[in-house]
Design an enzyme around this catalytic site. Structure first.
Site, short mmCIF file in Angstrom:
data_model
loop_
_atom_site.label_atom_id
_atom_site.label_comp_id
_atom_site.label_asym_id
_atom_site.label_seq_id
_atom_site.Cartn_x
_atom_site.Cartn_y
_atom_site.Cartn_z
N GLU A 97 0.82 -1.21 0.00
CA GLU A 97 0.00 0.00 0.00
C GLU A 97 0.85 1.26 0.00
OE1 GLU A 97 -3.08 0.44 -0.56
OE2 GLU A 97 -3.57 -1.69 -0.65
N CYS A 252 -13.24 2.65 -14.72
CA CYS A 252 -13.66 4.04 -14.48
C CYS A 252 -12.42 4.93 -14.40
CB CYS A 252 -14.47 4.09 -13.17
SG CYS A 252 -15.43 5.60 -12.97
N CYS A 259 -17.37 2.73 -19.95
CA CYS A 259 -18.69 2.64 -19.30
C CYS A 259 -19.46 1.40 -19.73
CB CYS A 259 -19.50 3.89 -19.59
SG CYS A 259 -18.81 5.40 -18.86
N CYS A 262 -18.63 -1.55 -17.50
CA CYS A 262 -18.72 -1.34 -16.05
C CYS A 262 -19.76 -2.28 -15.43
CB CYS A 262 -19.09 0.11 -15.75
SG CYS A 262 -19.25 0.47 -13.99
N CYS A 268 -25.09 3.93 -12.00
CA CYS A 268 -24.22 5.11 -12.13
C CYS A 268 -25.04 6.34 -12.54
CB CYS A 268 -23.14 4.84 -13.17
SG CYS A 268 -21.99 6.20 -13.38
#
Length: 522
Positions: A97, A252, A259, A262, A268
């Site tokens: 991370e 995204c 799109c 997705c 959305c």
């Protein structure tokens, strides 16, 4: 309008099954599952939130199904799933991370594998030196991250008995661990039910709920965190958070969102807003003055709605809106590659260490000076030769400096131009000393220089120097070869003439043979 009705109807009618069974390494306690994810939610319009429990379950199912079928196989994900030792698992996710902050996955993979091979546990990292950590981090950028990892490892070993923190809250006490990192590590490695909001998740949620206000503002930040904590899957919090990040990284995206691919397109709001605007334009072209209602309008003053008008060219890219980025400050820095011969006939190079705090803290670089004004080349040479001479304790003639060129390197907040010179000292190492105070100066051979703890900017300078030195070496070699060829040609011609003379059976006659002798008069 049919596409819009279909998408809306789908949201209302789909029945949702429970998500897959939890991973055995991430079994939650009953208290953890029932924990209220957002104890004090801000007052947010239904347009910008998920008020319907059915919508929440649907969202979780679709994004986790998509993640299960298409997630990338990454080394830190493998460790998080297979490592039985809890401290090693937390440490491995923590390292990933930190590395992934402001850095692309493709870049991190190689660095991560090398890091974990060298320091597989927090104890191994704590036993290293900062110099070794900086060397390993070289080229990854944002170098303070490596230093904070190292400081965190030392804290775990010296203050926490070698055990990694076991909760999100305690993770935040480690150097460099903020709200997002603690949430990501806690959910992935420990199974804590908490959201994790990074840049990818900000973009996904802003588009999902048509949040167009400044995404860095406190109102938007709190609303996004509350939404993330509500959406996170109680059974699979780590997978859910990674799915959200994966969605933002691969589908995204900031500039070219996919799109049509997705998994949560039907929920959305920004995508549906695009459909509404297209239908509205089509209605106008047909000569119908009827206005299509904008289902994403709150109808009241809202601190999450866009302040700028809708731009039809942007489509879903209208969300999120970010403030204009501050232009990076411009800096010019004089730097000198100082070389000297070694007994083996190679070269070694002078490096100095940067301060322990600030930009590129603790990294190594060539002797450098910040160029305050656009000084003439003569003044630049004078200032740089004085700095190098001070470092070495000698008087350095500025006429020895050779201009190489300029190297541009862009930091997140600085547009840096290095004005590069070089000088080769024609003296042995015994004749030149150096400032050894605090070990801030050292000589490195060429191979050692290429693996040292230096920044990407310094590596660009090394590349410039090597390229020009290589050209000069080729030129010198070519001239030497040409000279030797000319000498060889002359020798060959002379030998050829001599051989021709011998082969013709003749020899050079004496000048006396051509002078007629006369008898002396009596």
């Amino acid at each position: 309008m049919s596409r819009l009705r279909s998408a809306t109807r789908k949201v209302k009618t789909v029945l949702v099954d429970q998500t897959d069974s939890p991973n055995p390494l991430r079994i939650k306690t009953e208290a953890a599952v029932k924990k209220d994810p957002c104890t004090d939610p801000p007052a947010v319009s239904a347009v910008h939130s998920f008020p319907n429990p059915t919508d929440i379950r649907l969202f979780r199912k679709h994004i986790l199904d998509w993640y299960d079928h298409g997630k990338r196989e990454l080394p830190w994900r493998t460790l998080a799933l297979t490592e039985p030792d809890i401290d090693t698992r937390i440490y491995a996710v923590w390292v990933s991370e930190i590395m992934l902050q402001q850095t692309q996955v493709a870049t991190v993979i190689d660095y991560y594998n090398k890091w974990m091979k060298r320091w597989p546990t927090v104890h191994d990292l704590a036993a290293a030196t900062l110099e070794e950590v900086n060397q390993m981090w070289a080229g990854l950028g944002y170098y303070s991250r490596g230093k904070r990892l190292y400081e965190g490892a030392q804290k775990v070993v010296t203050q926490l008995g070698g055990e990694m923190p076991r909760t999100v809250e305690s993770l935040r006490h480690l150097p460099g661990v903020g709200r997002y990192t603690a949430g990501a590590v806690g959910s992935i490695a420990l199974g804590e039910v908490t959201g994790a909001v990074d840049g990818n998740v900000i973009r996904v949620l802003c588009r999902m709920r048509a949040i167009g206000a400044d995404s860095t503002g406190p109102a938007v930040t709190e609303a996004l965190w509350c939404t993330a904590n509500i959406l996170v899957s109680p059974e699979r919090p780590g997978d859910f958070n990674q799915a959200m990040m994966e969605l933002g990284a691969r589908i995204c995206t900031p500039k070219a969102p996919l799109c049509t691919m997705c998994p949560v397109q039907s929920q959305c709001h920004s995508y549906r807003k695009v459909l509404v605007k297209q239908e509205e334009n089509a209605t106008k072209l047909r000569g119908n003055s009827k206005t299509v209602p904008d289902i994403e309008d709150c109808g009241t003053t809202c601190n999450l709605c866009p302040t700028d008008p809708w731009d039809p060219k942007l489509g879903v890219l209208n969300f999120p809106r970010k403030p204009t980025k501050k232009a990076p400050r411009v800096e010019r820095t004089l730097t000198c590659v100082v070389a000297r011969p070694t007994p083996a006939g190679d070269r070694e190079y002078l490096l100095t260490q940067r301060p322990s705090k600030g930009l590129l803290a603790g990294m190594w670089e060539f002797p450098s000076l910040l160029l305050e004004a656009d000084d003439s080349e003569l003044k630049q040479r004078g200032a740089l030769s004085a700095e190098v001479g001070r470092r070495l304790g000698i008087q350095l003639d500025k006429g020895l400096l050779r201009y190489l060129g300029e190297v541009v390197h862009i930091f997140s907040h600085i547009h840096q131009t290095y004005v590069v010179y070089s000088v080769c000292l024609r003296v042995s190492r015994e004749e030149v000393g150096w400032d050894t105070q605090a070990g801030i100066t050292r000589w490195l051979t060429g191979p050692a220089l290429h693996t040292a703890a230096v920044s990407t900017g310094v590596k660009k300078i090394i590349k410039l120097y090597d390229s020009l030195e290589g050209q000069e070496g080729q030129t010198t070699k070519g001239k030497r070869k040409q000279s030797m060829n000319m000498k060889s040609d002359r020798e060959q011609k002379s030998k050829k003439l001599k051989n021709n003379s011998l082969n013709n059976g003749t020899r050079q006659l004496s000048l006396g043979l051509f002078i007629k002798k006369t008898k002396p008069e009596s």
